[in-house]
Each structure stands twice: as C-alpha cells, then as structure tokens.
Design an enzyme around this catalytic site. Structure first.
Site, PDB file in Angstrom:
ATOM      1  N   TYR A 139      -4.173  -2.197   7.717  1.00 18.20           N
ATOM      2  CA  TYR A 139      -5.473  -1.594   7.995  1.00 18.20           C
ATOM      3  C   TYR A 139      -5.703  -1.373   9.490  1.00 18.20           C
ATOM      4  O   TYR A 139      -6.527  -0.553   9.880  1.00 18.20           O
ATOM      5  CB  TYR A 139      -6.603  -2.468   7.435  1.00 18.20           C
ATOM      6  CG  TYR A 139      -6.656  -2.535   5.929  1.00 18.20           C
ATOM      7  CD1 TYR A 139      -5.886  -1.697   5.140  1.00 18.20           C
ATOM      8  CD2 TYR A 139      -7.477  -3.453   5.290  1.00 18.20           C
ATOM      9  CE1 TYR A 139      -5.931  -1.767   3.757  1.00 18.20           C
ATOM     10  CE2 TYR A 139      -7.533  -3.532   3.907  1.00 18.20           C
ATOM     11  CZ  TYR A 139      -6.764  -2.686   3.151  1.00 18.20           C
ATOM     12  OH  TYR A 139      -6.817  -2.752   1.771  1.00 18.20           O
ATOM     13  N   LYS A 189       5.222 -10.930   0.353  1.00 16.74           N
ATOM     14  CA  LYS A 189       6.231 -10.120  -0.324  1.00 16.74           C
ATOM     15  C   LYS A 189       7.532 -10.259   0.459  1.00 16.74           C
ATOM     16  O   LYS A 189       8.163  -9.297   0.890  1.00 16.74           O
ATOM     17  CB  LYS A 189       5.780  -8.659  -0.400  1.00 16.74           C
ATOM     18  CG  LYS A 189       6.637  -7.782  -1.320  1.00 16.74           C
ATOM     19  CD  LYS A 189       6.585  -8.198  -2.768  1.00 16.74           C
ATOM     20  CE  LYS A 189       7.391  -7.209  -3.626  1.00 16.74           C
ATOM     21  NZ  LYS A 189       7.539  -7.669  -5.018  1.00 16.74           N
ATOM     22  N   ASP A 224       3.060  -9.871  -6.321  1.00 15.90           N
ATOM     23  CA  ASP A 224       3.002  -9.357  -7.683  1.00 15.90           C
ATOM     24  C   ASP A 224       2.855 -10.490  -8.690  1.00 15.90           C
ATOM     25  O   ASP A 224       2.112 -10.376  -9.678  1.00 15.90           O
ATOM     26  CB  ASP A 224       4.216  -8.480  -7.999  1.00 15.90           C
ATOM     27  CG  ASP A 224       5.514  -9.001  -7.412  1.00 15.90           C
ATOM     28  OD1 ASP A 224       5.494 -10.049  -6.741  1.00 15.90           O
ATOM     29  OD2 ASP A 224       6.555  -8.357  -7.628  1.00 15.90           O
ATOM     30  N   ASP A 248      -7.160  -8.164   0.176  1.00 18.77           N
ATOM     31  CA  ASP A 248      -8.163  -7.214  -0.300  1.00 18.77           C
ATOM     32  C   ASP A 248      -8.004  -6.992  -1.800  1.00 18.77           C
ATOM     33  O   ASP A 248      -8.969  -7.065  -2.573  1.00 18.77           O
ATOM     34  CB  ASP A 248      -7.986  -5.894   0.465  1.00 18.77           C
ATOM     35  CG  ASP A 248      -9.127  -4.917   0.225  1.00 18.77           C
ATOM     36  OD1 ASP A 248     -10.094  -5.269  -0.484  1.00 18.77           O
ATOM     37  OD2 ASP A 248      -9.051  -3.787   0.739  1.00 18.77           O
ATOM     38  N   ASP A 252     -10.433  -8.773  -4.972  1.00 19.03           N
ATOM     39  CA  ASP A 252     -11.166  -7.903  -5.891  1.00 19.03           C
ATOM     40  C   ASP A 252     -10.738  -8.157  -7.329  1.00 19.03           C
ATOM     41  O   ASP A 252     -11.561  -8.115  -8.251  1.00 19.03           O
ATOM     42  CB  ASP A 252     -10.947  -6.438  -5.524  1.00 19.03           C
ATOM     43  CG  ASP A 252     -11.831  -5.980  -4.373  1.00 19.03           C
ATOM     44  OD1 ASP A 252     -12.649  -6.796  -3.904  1.00 19.03           O
ATOM     45  OD2 ASP A 252     -11.713  -4.824  -3.941  1.00 19.03           O
TER      46      ASP A 252
END
Length: 359
Positions: A139, A189, A224, A248, A252
């Site tokens: 971001y 990851k 994941d 993020d 959510d």
C-alpha cells in the site's frame, strides 16, 4: 483530566456513529470527572467536495495537536471515479503516514449474546486480536501504471519491508500476547515472497532476543492457510501478527465471525504520537442519515482510545461492559437483528441511549 480529541466524522454513517461516541464519552466524563474537548475536522469524500482534497493540511495539524483521533468512516461510490490521489481512501492512507500509525489492532470478539449470529456454528470461543503493520508493504511501496515495450498497459505495486519496520510491529504483538494467553501466530507467504522471508526471519530474531517472550508460543502460518483456518477453527487464534495487505484481508474475513462488521473496533498506534481509533466497517451510504447504523464498533473503538491513549482502564471497561449488557438485554440494530427471537430492533440513536443508560 482534560483530553483533546480530533473527530473525523467523514462520510456516510461516519457522522452518525461519531455523534453516539461523543455522547457516550460525555457520560464517561461526567461519571469520572474528566473533560473531553472535541475538534471536528474534515477528511474523505466530504473534504474533497468542500476543499478539493481528501486530507486537508488543517486536519493533519489538528490531529497532531490532539491527544487522540476518532474516525467514523470515509468513502462511497460518489468518489470512486476520481484518480487515486483524489479518492477518500487516499485521505485514510495519508493520515496514517502523517501520524506514523504503524500498528493496527483489530480485536475480534464474539459476544455471548450474538453467538447465533456467527456464520460458523459450534465454533469455539472467539476472542483474538489481529496486529497489522499499517504503513508499509504494497500500500505504501513504489507503484506505477505504464505502457510497456509491446504497447500493453501494465501496472505494478511494490511490497517493500525493512527490518526495523518488522521489528517494531513484532514487539507490539509480543507485548500484547504477554497480557493475553501468550499465543502468537505470525502470518506470511515465505514460500514465495522475499519480503515474507525477511518478515519471518526478523520476527523470530525479535522473539529470540527477549527473555520475556519465551513465555509466548510463536508459530508461523502461510497466509492462504491462515485464511482457511479462520473459518475452520477460529478459536485457535489469540494474537495474529502480519503485514499490511495480508492483515487487511484477514481482518475483514474475521469480521464475519462476530456477526457483523458493525461490531468490530480498531486502533491505529504510533511510537511517539497520537492514536487513531475507528470502526472496521465502511461508510454504508445506502443507510446514511436513516438512523439505521450500528454504533457499537465506534463505541468499542472509543473504549480502546480510553485504554490505549488515555490510560483509563476502568472507563474503557465500563463502555465494554455496558455494550455487553445492552446486547444481553436484546437490543439490536438492523445488521444483527433477525426477529422472532425476542430481541428488539432499535436505531443508531436508541442503541446509544441504551448504552448510556447502562453507564
């Protein structure tokens, strides 16, 4: 005790829920002899409409001069057609950078009274905190949209992390875990991304470098798998620490575990600056101005402000306990109301009234 609070109502239901937060905070001030001084400032779509920018300089200055910031919500389809720097979300990213808000804390707790609202039936008790790095990663990295050598339109975003950025967010997670069950899951990851390999290395170095952290159980989980585990067995998590983009998405996803986004507060903290406190939900323009919004996430965010910025632990507990009692008595806004179960449908203002009555 006098505290200065910058209030950013923002767009949509943001204005309504910050009104309820102020009412509840005023009740706390009356009860404990505090004084809260509020200054309203603009950010998001309303700032674009009035001043041509999503983050006016005056807003930054007022926030920096305050003891804490309360933010309702920003954004809406009205402003989705503009360039990136003139969208409401640019104001959100800008204020995080301007205030150095690197640590985002998102508690995810399923209240007993809302157990049936959880989409996962027969799940174990859900009470976790997601610690998200907030001003690094994709971001805030270098980005560009361009025409490549073959004439194709292309774009890239850079996920950049430095060791010291990872160190400081890891310390936040470990210190928080020492006050909870002592279980930290670091999400990355690392099987694919260099930035995640660095993330994992630094997190473990921080863990190994402090004797106090030996009381903590640290484990790693690929993002994941973490997404799957959140819906498979959310009760296994206590503290999750991860980078900006992954945090993020996962926070959510976790929001549905509580029955509604309207139940999720958050805190964004800096090292030596003011904290910003906001609900995790958006501006919900479809119900704005109709007294339908759920103010609970905003009220719980205000409780986090009292605890984390003002060191008012009992005052924070009062709000949290009042919310729990109100839910136990069956008060429900539309997002958590199902009818035919003995609960009472109320509006945003009435929910605020009920919490104040408990205080």
């Amino acid at each position: 005790m006098t505290k200065k609070i910058a209030v950013i109502g923002g767009d949509g239901i943001g204005v309504e829920i910050t009104v309820e937060a102020r009412r509840v905070l005023n009740k706390i001030a009356e009860k404990y002899g505090h004084e809260f001084k509020y200054t309203n400032v603009l950010m998001g779509g309303v700032a674009i409409d009035e001043l041509g920018t999503p983050l006016p300089e005056e807003t930054i200055n007022v926030c920096k001069a305050s003891d804490a910031v309360l933010l309702g919500a920003v954004g809406g389809p009205k402003w989705d057609v503009g360039p990136g720097h003139l969208r409401p979300e640019a104001g959100l990213l800008g204020i995080r950078g301007a205030l150095g808000l690197f640590a985002n804390l998102r508690p995810v707790k399923l209240f007993d009274a809302l157990a049936d609202e959880c989409l996962l039936k027969n799940s174990k008790k859900i009470d976790m905190v997601i610690v998200r790095e907030l001003i690094g990663g994709a971001y805030f990295g270098k980005r560009e949209t361009y025409i490549d050598e073959n004439g194709a339109k292309a774009a890239y975003d850079t996920m950049l992390y430095r060791d010291w950025e990872i160190e400081r967010i890891a310390k936040v997670a470990f210190k928080l875990a020492l006050k909870r069950t002592g279980n930290v899951v670091s999400v990355d990851k690392a099987n694919v991304l260099d930035s995640s390999r660095l993330w994992r290395e630094v997190v473990h170095n921080v863990y190994a470098g402090n004797e106090d952290y030996k009381r903590i159980n640290l484990s790693d989980m690929l993002v994941d798998n973490a997404a799957m585990q959140l819906v498979r067995e959310p009760g296994q998590f206590d503290v999750i620490v991860t980078e900006n983009l992954f945090g993020d998405i996962l926070s959510d996803e976790a929001s549905v575990l509580t029955g509604s986004l309207g139940m999720l507060p958050s805190a964004s903290l800096a090292e030596n600056s003011v904290g910003l406190f906001e609900p995790c939900h958006g501006s919900a323009p479809d119900i704005a101005g109709q007294n339908k919004a759920n103010p609970i996430a905003m009220l719980l965010s205000s409780a986090m402000m009292l605890r984390l910025s003002f060191d008012m632990e009992q005052e924070a507990l009062d709000i949290e306990n009042a919310v729990e009692k109100v839910l136990a008595k069956g008060f429900r806004t539309g997002d958590i109301y199902r009818g035919n179960d003995g609960t009472k449908l109320v509006g945003c203002t009435e929910m605020g009234d009920a919490v104040i009555a408990e205080l």
